[in-house]
Design an enzyme around this catalytic site. Structure first.
Site, PDB file in Angstrom:
ATOM      1  N   CYS A  26      82.992  36.201  72.040  1.00  0.00           N
ATOM      2  CA  CYS A  26      84.035  35.256  72.441  1.00  0.00           C
ATOM      3  C   CYS A  26      85.056  35.929  73.375  1.00  0.00           C
ATOM      4  O   CYS A  26      84.734  36.232  74.510  1.00  0.00           O
ATOM      5  CB  CYS A  26      84.682  34.649  71.203  1.00  0.00           C
ATOM      6  SG  CYS A  26      85.538  33.084  71.549  1.00  0.00           S
TER       7      CYS A  26
ATOM      8  N   HIS B 202      79.882  32.389  68.573  1.00  0.00           N
ATOM      9  CA  HIS B 202      80.179  33.029  67.287  1.00  0.00           C
ATOM     10  C   HIS B 202      78.914  33.205  66.450  1.00  0.00           C
ATOM     11  O   HIS B 202      78.536  32.315  65.686  1.00  0.00           O
ATOM     12  CB  HIS B 202      81.198  32.191  66.506  1.00  0.00           C
ATOM     13  CG  HIS B 202      82.576  32.257  67.068  1.00  0.00           C
ATOM     14  ND1 HIS B 202      83.559  33.062  66.532  1.00  0.00           N
ATOM     15  CD2 HIS B 202      83.130  31.647  68.131  1.00  0.00           C
ATOM     16  CE1 HIS B 202      84.667  32.929  67.237  1.00  0.00           C
ATOM     17  NE2 HIS B 202      84.430  32.073  68.217  1.00  0.00           N
TER      18      HIS B 202
ATOM     19  N   GLU C  25      78.543  34.989  63.848  1.00  0.00           N
ATOM     20  CA  GLU C  25      78.822  35.027  62.402  1.00  0.00           C
ATOM     21  C   GLU C  25      78.743  33.626  61.813  1.00  0.00           C
ATOM     22  O   GLU C  25      78.455  33.439  60.627  1.00  0.00           O
ATOM     23  CB  GLU C  25      80.192  35.651  62.125  1.00  0.00           C
ATOM     24  CG  GLU C  25      81.393  34.740  62.234  1.00  0.00           C
ATOM     25  CD  GLU C  25      81.718  34.338  63.660  1.00  0.00           C
ATOM     26  OE1 GLU C  25      82.463  33.364  63.834  1.00  0.00           O
ATOM     27  OE2 GLU C  25      81.221  34.993  64.605  1.00  0.00           O
TER      28      GLU C  25
END
Length: 384
Positions: free
Chosen positions: A263, A353, A355
Site C-alpha cells: 500500500c 493488502h 494480510e
C-alpha cells in the site's frame, strides 16, 4: 467536537465541499467532523475497516446497505482504536446477532467519539463521488447544526488530503516485537507507516520475528535489529510528502536487503525508484478488487484502501538507480499500478493488502514470496 449522547433520532446533515447535501439521522457520536469522503465496497469487515490507520482523516461511506449486523467484538480490530474521521451508513442494524459480539457498533462509535450519519441514500452518495471524485465532507448533528451555507463554509475551510503528511500521526511511538509463531526463521524490521495488526501476524505465522519500528526510524535503527528483511507498511496521507520514508528505503535498497512493501509502502518504493505518484479520482477501497499478477498471469480478488497510486510504465522494464524494475501487478478495472518488483535485487511491493482481514486471501502467497527472498539471500550469503 463530539458529545457522548447517542443520536438514534437526532437529525444529522452531511455536506460535501461541492455543495451537495444529504439529510439523515445521527449514528454514533453527536457533533461535527470533517475529512475526505470515500466509499468502501466491502459487504463485510466493517470492524477492520474502522480500525485501519490508513483511513485516518477520511469519512467512510459504506456501499453495503446494512451495517452493524454482527456487532463489535474484541478480536477483529486492526489497531488500538477507530481511525476513520466519520462514518456513513444507510440502514444500521437494530439488534446485532453474532456469538462473538460484545456491544453494538453504534455503542462503539459513541464510546470512541466517532461522528456518523445514517438513513441517507448511500448509493446516490457513492455515485456522486464516482462522478465528481473524492472530496472534503462534514457531518453535523446536535448543537453543531447550522444554516447550510455556514456548514458548507466550514467544510471548504477544512484540510485537503492532497499534501497531507499523516504517517507519524498513526504509527507507533516505540519499537515493539511480534514474536515468531513456532520456530524462528527470520528477523524482519517493519517500518510502521500505519500498520494493521494482521500484517505482522501473517509474518509471524511464517516463522518471522517482526520488529515494528516508528515511522521516524532511520536506516541505522533498521539495521540495529540485524534484519534478514525489511518491510514498509500501509498508511494514510499523500506519498509525495513522505520524503523521510523514501530516503530510508533508498538506504535499504543500497544494501540490497530483501524488501517488501504494501500500500503506502508500494508508493514509497515507487518514489525511491524515481517514479512519480498521483491522486486517484476516487480511489480503490473494499475487499473485491480484481488484480492480475503479471509474473504468473493469475487473477486475484484483493482488499484495497488507497487514494494515491504510482505512475510507472506498464509496457516496459524501467532502468532505475537500483537496477531494472517492472510493474508486477495491475488492477483489471482501470489499469492502475498495483505492484512493483526489481529484477536485479530482492525487492517488491503491492498496492493492496495481502494480510486481508477480513478477506479475501488470494494474495497471502506474497508473504511466502517475501520469505523465499530472505531464504535465497541467506543461502547466497552462506555460499559466498
Amino acid at each position: 467536537m463530539t458529545t457522548s449522547t447517542r443520536g438514534a433520532k437526532t437529525p444529522a446533515v452531511l455536506v460535501l465541499e461541492d455543495g451537495r447535501i444529504f439529510r439523515g439521522r445521527a449514528y454514533g457520536a453527536v457533533g461535527e467532523t470533517f475529512g475526505e469522503a470515500v466509499f468502501s465496497t466491502g459487504m463485510t469487515g466493517y470492524q477492520e475497516t474502522l480500525t485501519d490507520p490508513s483511513y485516518h482523516r477520511q469519512v467512510v461511506v459504506m456501499t453495503a446497505p446494512h451495517v452493524g449486523n454482527t456487532g463489535v467484538n474484541d478480536e477483529d480490530p486492526e489497531s488500538s482504536r477507530i481511525w476513520v474521521a466519520g462514518y456513513v451508513v444507510r440502514d444500521p442494524a437494530r439488534v446485532p446477532s453474532n456469538w462473538r459480539s460484545r456491544r453494538t457498533l453504534d455503542e462503539e462509535l459513541v464510546a470512541q467519539g466517532v461522528v456518523g450519519i445514517s438513513g441517507i441514500d448511500t448509493r446516490a452518495l457513492t455515485r456522486h463521488l464516482r462522478e465528481r471524485g473524492a472530496m472534503r465532507v462534514g457531518i453535523f448533528s446536535g448543537e453543531a447544526l447550522d444554516q447550510d451555507a455556514a456548514l458548507l463554509a466550514k467544510v471548504q475551510a477544512s484540510p485537503q488530503m492532497k499534501g497531507a503528511n499523516l504517517s507519524a500521526e498513526v504509527a507507533t511511538q516505540e519499537t515493539y516485537v511480534v514474536p515468531a509463531i513456532g520456530e524462528k526463521k527470520f528477523t524482519v524490521a517493519a517500518v510502521d507507516l500505519g500498520i494493521k495488526g494482521m500484517t505482522p501476524h501473517r509474518m509471524a505465522e511464517r516463522g518471522i520475528e517482526v520488529h515494528v519500528l516508528p515511522a521516524t526510524a532511520t536506516v541505522e535503527d533498521i539495521y540495529a535489529v540485524s534484519p534478514d528483511g525489511v518491510f514498509f507498511s500501509n498508511g494514510p496521507g499523500d506519498p509525495a510528502t513522505a520524503d523521510h520514508a523514501v530516503s530510508v528505503m533508498q538506504g535499504v535498497l543500497e544494501r540490497k536487503t530483501p524488501l517488501f512493501g504494501i500500500c503506502f509502502g508500494n508508493q514509497i518504493l515507487g518514489r525511491a525508484l524515481g517514479f512519480g505518484t498521483y491522486k486517484l479520482k476516487y480511489g480503490h477501497r473494499g475487499i473485491n478488487q480484481p488484480v492480475q499478477d503479471r509474473t504468473t498471469g493469475k487473477v486475484e480478488v484483493t482488499a484495497h484502501n488507497h487514494g494515491f497510486a504510482v505512475d510507472a510504465p506498464l509496457d516496459k522494464v524501467s532502468e532505475t538507480p537500483y537496477g531494472r524494475a517492472e510493474v508486477s501487478h495491475v488492477c483489471l478495472n482501470d489499469n492502475v499500478v498495483e505492484g512493483l518488483q526489481l529484477l536485479d535485487q530482492p525487492a517488491f511491493s503491492v498496492q493492496y493488502h495481502p494480510e486481508a482481514a477480513a478477506g479475501p486471501h488470494d494474495a497471502a502467497y506474497l508473504f511466502d514470496r517475501f520469505t523465499s527472498l530472505m531464504s535465497t539471500t541467506q543461502m547466497e550469503a552462506e555460499r559466498a
